[in-house]
Motif scaffolding. Structure first.
Motif, PDB file in Angstrom:
ATOM      1  N   ALA A   2       0.822  -1.214   0.000  1.00 35.15           N
ATOM      2  CA  ALA A   2       0.000   0.000   0.000  1.00 35.15           C
ATOM      3  C   ALA A   2       0.851   1.257   0.000  1.00 35.15           C
ATOM      4  CB  ALA A   2      -0.928  -0.012   1.208  1.00 35.15           C
ATOM      5  N   ALA A   3       2.061   1.182   0.586  1.00 38.70           N
ATOM      6  CA  ALA A   3       2.926   2.354   0.617  1.00 38.70           C
ATOM      7  C   ALA A   3       3.541   2.648  -0.741  1.00 38.70           C
ATOM      8  CB  ALA A   3       4.037   2.147   1.651  1.00 38.70           C
ATOM      9  N   SER A   4       3.686   1.620  -1.572  1.00 37.85           N
ATOM     10  CA  SER A   4       4.350   1.801  -2.854  1.00 37.85           C
ATOM     11  C   SER A   4       3.375   2.010  -4.005  1.00 37.85           C
ATOM     12  CB  SER A   4       5.236   0.582  -3.153  1.00 37.85           C
ATOM     13  OG  SER A   4       4.459  -0.601  -3.157  1.00 37.85           O
ATOM     14  N   THR A   5       2.113   1.654  -3.830  1.00 37.54           N
ATOM     15  CA  THR A   5       1.129   1.831  -4.897  1.00 37.54           C
ATOM     16  C   THR A   5      -0.256   1.857  -4.277  1.00 37.54           C
ATOM     17  OG1 THR A   5       0.348   0.979  -7.020  1.00 37.54           O
ATOM     18  CG2 THR A   5       0.835  -0.641  -5.304  1.00 37.54           C
ATOM     19  N   ASP A   6      -1.279   2.101  -5.100  1.00 39.18           N
ATOM     20  CA  ASP A   6      -2.657   2.042  -4.624  1.00 39.18           C
ATOM     21  C   ASP A   6      -3.199   0.632  -4.809  1.00 39.18           C
ATOM     22  OD1 ASP A   6      -2.681   4.687  -3.879  1.00 39.18           O
ATOM     23  OD2 ASP A   6      -3.323   5.377  -5.856  1.00 39.18           O
ATOM     24  N   VAL A   7      -4.206   0.305  -4.038  1.00 34.59           N
ATOM     25  CA  VAL A   7      -4.746  -1.047  -4.005  1.00 34.59           C
ATOM     26  C   VAL A   7      -6.232  -0.985  -4.312  1.00 34.59           C
ATOM     27  CG1 VAL A   7      -5.122  -3.106  -2.598  1.00 34.59           C
ATOM     28  CG2 VAL A   7      -3.031  -1.772  -2.308  1.00 34.59           C
ATOM     29  N   SER A   8      -6.683  -1.855  -5.212  1.00 37.18           N
ATOM     30  CA  SER A   8      -8.110  -1.945  -5.514  1.00 37.18           C
ATOM     31  C   SER A   8      -8.693  -3.205  -4.885  1.00 37.18           C
ATOM     32  CB  SER A   8      -8.347  -1.940  -7.027  1.00 37.18           C
ATOM     33  OG  SER A   8      -7.748  -3.071  -7.629  1.00 37.18           O
ATOM     34  N   PHE A   9     -10.019  -3.265  -4.845  1.00 41.19           N
ATOM     35  CA  PHE A   9     -10.717  -4.347  -4.173  1.00 41.19           C
ATOM     36  C   PHE A   9     -11.754  -4.955  -5.108  1.00 41.19           C
ATOM     37  CE2 PHE A   9      -9.464  -1.149  -1.125  1.00 41.19           C
ATOM     38  CZ  PHE A   9      -8.856  -1.870  -0.103  1.00 41.19           C
ATOM     39  N   ASN A  10     -12.033  -6.248  -4.891  1.00 38.73           N
ATOM     40  CA  ASN A  10     -13.084  -6.920  -5.655  1.00 38.73           C
ATOM     41  C   ASN A  10     -14.474  -6.542  -5.168  1.00 38.73           C
ATOM     42  OD1 ASN A  10     -11.332  -8.392  -7.333  1.00 38.73           O
ATOM     43  ND2 ASN A  10     -11.075  -9.969  -5.778  1.00 38.73           N
ATOM     44  N   ARG A  11     -14.569  -6.137  -3.907  1.00 37.56           N
ATOM     45  CA  ARG A  11     -15.846  -5.772  -3.300  1.00 37.56           C
ATOM     46  C   ARG A  11     -15.649  -4.498  -2.488  1.00 37.56           C
ATOM     47  NH1 ARG A  11     -19.538  -9.956  -3.420  1.00 37.56           N
ATOM     48  NH2 ARG A  11     -18.722 -11.991  -4.045  1.00 37.56           N
ATOM     49  N   PRO A  12     -16.722  -3.805  -2.149  1.00 37.35           N
ATOM     50  CA  PRO A  12     -16.571  -2.630  -1.284  1.00 37.35           C
ATOM     51  C   PRO A  12     -15.923  -3.046   0.041  1.00 37.35           C
ATOM     52  CG  PRO A  12     -18.787  -2.718  -2.218  1.00 37.35           C
ATOM     53  CD  PRO A  12     -18.132  -4.015  -2.556  1.00 37.35           C
ATOM     54  N   PRO A  13     -14.821  -2.429   0.411  1.00 36.24           N
ATOM     55  CA  PRO A  13     -14.106  -2.872   1.623  1.00 36.24           C
ATOM     56  C   PRO A  13     -14.899  -2.600   2.896  1.00 36.24           C
ATOM     57  CG  PRO A  13     -13.121  -0.874   0.726  1.00 36.24           C
ATOM     58  CD  PRO A  13     -14.127  -1.328  -0.285  1.00 36.24           C
ATOM     59  N   ARG A  42     -14.465  -2.636 -10.130  1.00 35.47           N
ATOM     60  CA  ARG A  42     -13.499  -2.741  -9.035  1.00 35.47           C
ATOM     61  C   ARG A  42     -13.686  -1.528  -8.129  1.00 35.47           C
ATOM     62  NH1 ARG A  42     -10.203  -7.017  -7.730  1.00 35.47           N
ATOM     63  NH2 ARG A  42      -8.358  -5.711  -7.498  1.00 35.47           N
ATOM     64  N   PHE A  43     -13.043  -1.548  -6.952  1.00 41.59           N
ATOM     65  CA  PHE A  43     -13.283  -0.529  -5.946  1.00 41.59           C
ATOM     66  C   PHE A  43     -11.964  -0.019  -5.366  1.00 41.59           C
ATOM     67  CE2 PHE A  43     -16.833  -3.387  -6.152  1.00 41.59           C
ATOM     68  CZ  PHE A  43     -17.949  -2.572  -6.064  1.00 41.59           C
ATOM     69  N   TYR A  44     -11.990   1.225  -4.946  1.00 46.13           N
ATOM     70  CA  TYR A  44     -10.905   1.770  -4.135  1.00 46.13           C
ATOM     71  C   TYR A  44     -11.514   2.730  -3.129  1.00 46.13           C
ATOM     72  CZ  TYR A  44     -11.091   6.136  -6.864  1.00 46.13           C
ATOM     73  OH  TYR A  44     -11.492   7.314  -7.445  1.00 46.13           O
ATOM     74  N   SER A  45     -10.783   3.014  -2.098  1.00 43.73           N
ATOM     75  CA  SER A  45     -11.235   3.986  -1.099  1.00 43.73           C
ATOM     76  C   SER A  45     -10.190   5.087  -0.982  1.00 43.73           C
ATOM     77  CB  SER A  45     -11.456   3.322   0.268  1.00 43.73           C
ATOM     78  OG  SER A  45     -10.240   2.823   0.779  1.00 43.73           O
ATOM     79  N   ALA A  46     -10.663   6.292  -0.811  1.00 40.94           N
ATOM     80  CA  ALA A  46      -9.770   7.445  -0.703  1.00 40.94           C
ATOM     81  C   ALA A  46     -10.406   8.474   0.214  1.00 40.94           C
ATOM     82  CB  ALA A  46      -9.495   8.054  -2.076  1.00 40.94           C
ATOM     83  N   ARG A  47      -9.560   9.283   0.820  1.00 40.20           N
ATOM     84  CA  ARG A  47     -10.052  10.274   1.763  1.00 40.20           C
ATOM     85  C   ARG A  47     -10.778  11.392   1.021  1.00 40.20           C
ATOM     86  NH1 ARG A  47      -5.890  12.629  -0.229  1.00 40.20           N
ATOM     87  NH2 ARG A  47      -5.559  14.853   0.109  1.00 40.20           N
TER      88      ARG A  47
END
Length: 574
Positions: free
Chosen positions: A80-91, A319-324
C-alpha cells in the motif's frame, strides 16, 4: 447552509454580523480534489489495514517507515505504501475507519469554533461561526459510470455522520461616569441534531458535537433523496444596565438603580447532500436443461457486482478503491482574535467503483458459461490524478441482463445471490419474479428422397423429442444448417431441398437460438446421411448380405467337425 434566527427578549433586535475579511482568507485554502494529497498517519489506533484504504495518498516507499508501522500484515502495508490497491468488493474496513475517525474530531469550548475548511458559517449577535457539516454517509459507493455520470449510491438503511460547532461572543462590558452595562452568560445549550429525509424528520441524535443519525429510506418514494442535518444553538445572556438615579450638585452619585434583562438567541444551521438510494432488484427466467444444468437469465435494476451460486459466479466489470475526502485535510479554529489552520485528525474515506473490464466474466470456466450479454457500450470515466490504478481506456459493456448456464443438478433459483455496488446490499433469487421455461431435446433426421447422377433430394425433419411435435423454425429465433446453408422448417417441421450430389455424406444441425425467448426452449441436435451411387450401392448391398451368410456357413462347418454329422460342405449332396 440555511439560517434561521429567532430572538427572544424584551425589545431586543438581533443583528447579523458580517464575516470579517480574515475568515474569507482562511476559507480559501480548501484543497481541490486533485490537489496534493497527504499520507495516512504512521501510527493509528484505527485499523491495521488503513494504509491499504488510502488510495489518494502519495506513493513512494520508505522502508524505514514501513518497518516502524504497527500492523499485523507488513507485506500488505508495504504494498500500500508503494502503490494504490483496488478491491473486488466494497471494503468493509471503511465503515470502521470512518466511525473511529469521526470520534477523533476535536471538541472545543465556548470561545472556539473548529470546522473543516469548506464549511459554511452562520453568524448571530451572540452565536458566532455556527455550522453543521456532513462527515460522511455510509454504507455508500460513488460509481464512476461514464465521463459525464458519477452517481453516489447509498444503502437503503445506513447512517449520516456529522460534526458541528459554534462559539459564543459575550459583548464587552461598558462603563460610563453615570451608567454601566455588564454582560453574563446565563445558559449555553446545544439541542438534539435532526436528520431530515426530503424535508421530513427521520430521526434525532443526542446532544453531541459528533452526531450519528440512523436512516431508513424504505418509506420514502423514489430513489433520489436529500439528506439534511439540522442543528439548533441556543444562547441566553444576562444584560444588566445600571445608572445613577440620584446624585449631588457636585456630580457625585448617591444612589444607583439597576435593570436586568435576559436575551436569548437561537441559530439554526443545516447541511444537505443529495444521494441515490441503491436497491438492487433482479428478475428473469430460469430453465433446467435435459442434462440437469441450470440456465439463468437475470435482469437487474442498477449497476452490480454480479451473481453467484454455490460452485460458480458471474463477475461484473467493477473494481473498488477507497480514498479520503480532501475537504477534511485541514481544520480552521476561529476565536474572537482570529482564525488559525491546523491538520485534521479526522479523515472520512469514500468508496469509489470504477469499471476495469470490458464485460462480465464467469468463474470457474468449467462450471459456468456466459451465453449472452445485453447492454450498452459505455465510455468509462478517468480516475483522479492521485489514484494510481489500472483503468479502462476503451468502452465497456454496461449490461442490464446476463444469460448463463451453471453445471449443477442440485441448485435452484432460490440459491442465487446477487451482489450490489454498495456494501451490504444484496438480494437472493425468488421464483416469484423468475419465469420458468421448459427446455426439451430436439430430434433432427435426414432422409434421402431421390437421387440422380447429379443431384440429391433430401428432407430435413425436426421434432420435439419429448412430445413428437414438429418444430417450426420459420418465425422464431433458431435455424437449421443444412449442407453449410441456413434453412427454415415449416409448420410440419420439415424442409426438402435438392442439391448437387455430394461425393460423401450430407450433414445438418439444429441451432435452436436463445431458450428464454420462447415458451419452450430446445437443445441442439444433428444428423448425417450418405448419398450413394449405383455401383457403390451394389457393393454395399453385397457386403451387408455376406455377413449373415458367412455366419451360417461357419456354424455348419463347426457342427460338422465337432459332431461328425455329414453336413459339410452344404453342397456335398448336389
Amino acid at each position: 447552509m440555511q439560517l434561521l434566527i429567532r430572538s427572544l427578549g424584551l425589545g431586543v433586535t438581533v443583528l447579523a454580523l458580517a464575516t470579517v475579511t480574515s475568515l474569507f482568507a482562511v476559507q480559501s485554502v480548501a484543497r481541490e480534489s486533485d490537489g496534493p494529497a497527504i499520507r495516512p498517519p504512521n501510527e493509528t489506533h484505527h485499523l491495521d489495514s488503513d494504509r491499504v484504504l488510502w488510495s489518494s495518498d502519495p506513493d513512494g516507499l520508505d522502508a524505514n517507515n514501513v518497518h516502524n508501522w504497527t500492523t499485523s500484515d507488513p507485506a500488505r502495508a508495504e504494498l500500500a505504501a508503494s502503490t494504490d490497491v483496488s478491491f473486488n468488493r466494497p471494503p468493509d474496513e471503511v465503515a470502521a475507519w470512518n466511525r473511529e475517525s469521526h470520534r477523533d474530531f476535536p471538541e472545543t469550548g465556548r470561545d472556539t469554533s473548529i470546522a473543516p475548511t469548506g464549511a459554511t458559517f452562520e453568524q448571530g449577535r451572540f452565536v458566532r461561526d455556527a455550522y453543521v457539516e456532513i462527515f460522511t454517509v455510509q454504507p455508500a459507493t460513488t460509481a464512476r459510470i461514464t465521463t459525464n455520470q458519477t452517481t453516489r449510491y447509498v444503502a437503503p438503511e445506513g447512517a449520516v455522520l456529522a460534526t458541528l460547532d459554534h462559539r459564543v461572543a459575550v459583548p464587552d462590558d461598558v462603563e460610563l461616569p453615570y451608567s454601566r452595562v455588564t454582560w453574563q452568560l446565563e445558559n449555553h445549550s446545544v439541542s438534539a441534531t435532526k436528520l431530515l429525509v426530503d424535508d421530513e424528520q427521520e430521526t434525532t441524535s443526542s446532544e453531541t458535537h459528533t452526531p450519528t443519525l440512523q436512516y431508513d429510506l424504505g418509506d420514502n418514494p423514489g430513489t433520489e433523496h436529500t439528506l439534511t442535518v439540522e442543528h439548533n444553538v441556543s444562547v441566553t445572556l444576562n444584560r444588566t444596565f445600571e445608572w445613577c438615579s440620584n446624585y449631588t450638585m457636585a456630580g457625585n452619585c448617591t444612589q444607583w438603580s439597576a435593570e436586568s434583562t435576559n436575551l436569548t438567541e437561537n441559530v439554526t444551521v443545516t447541511d444537505s447532500t443529495t444521494v441515490t438510494e441503491y436497491t438492487l432488484h433482479i428478475g428473469g427466467y430460469y430453465a433446467r436443461y435435459p442434462n440437469g444444468d441450470l440456465g439463468l437469465v437475470v435482469f437487474k435494476s442498477d449497476p452490480w457486482l454480479g451473481y453467484e451460486l454455490p460452485g460458480g459466479r458471474v463477475n461484473g466489470v467493477w473494481r473498488f478503491y477507497s480514498a479520503r475526502d480532501p475537504g477534511w485535510d485541514s481544520l480552521v479554529a476561529r476565536t474572537d482574535s482570529g482564525a488559525s489552520i491546523r491538520h485534521s485528525p479526522s479523515h472520512p474515506l469514500r468508496v469509489t467503483a470504477f469499471p476495469l473490464k470490458t464485460g462480465p466474466t464467469a468463474a470457474p470456466a468449467e462450471n459456468v458459461s456466459i451465453l449472452r450479454v445485453r447492454g450498452e457500450e459505455t465510455q468509462p470515466a478517468t480516475l483522479p490524478g492521485q489514484v494510481h490504478l489500472d483503468a479502462l481506456d476503451r468502452p465497456y459493456t454496461a449490461s442490464y441482463s446476463l444469460a448463463t448456464v451453471f453445471d449443477t443438478t442440485d441448485q435452484e433459483v432460490s440459491d442465487l445471490t446477487a451482489h450490489g455496488l454498495v456494501r451490504g446490499v444484496e438480494t437472493t433469487g425468488d421464483e416469484g419474479v423468475f419465469e420458468e421455461i421448459e427446455i426439451h431435446r430436439s430430434n433432427l433426421t435426414l432422409t434421402v428422397e431421390e437421387t440422380t447422377s447429379e443431384t440429391a433430394t433430401v428432407t430435413v425433419r425436426l421434432q420435439d423429442a419429448k412430445t413428437g411435435k414438429p418444430i417450426e423454425t420459420d418465425g422464431r429465433e433458431g435455424y437449421v444448417v443444412f449442407a453449410d446453408e441456413r434453412v427454415q422448417t415449416g409448420r410440419d417441421g420439415t424442409v426438402t431441398t435438392t442439391l448437387s450430389r455430394p461425393a460423401g455424406s450430407i450433414s445438418a444441425r439444429f441451432e435452436p437460438g436463445p431458450w428464454w425467448l420462447h415458451t419452450t426452449g430446445y437443445v441442439r441436435d444433428s444428423d448425417a446421411v450418405t448419398v450413394e451411387g449405383t455401383a457403390l450401392a451394389l457393393v454395399r448391398s453385397l457386403y451387408r448380405a455376406s455377413i449373415p451368410i458367412g455366419m451360417v456357413l461357419l456354424a455348419a462347418f463347426l457342427v460338422d467337425r465337432i459332431t461328425g454329422m455329414p453336413i459339410w460342405p452344404p453342397w456335398r449332396g448336389l
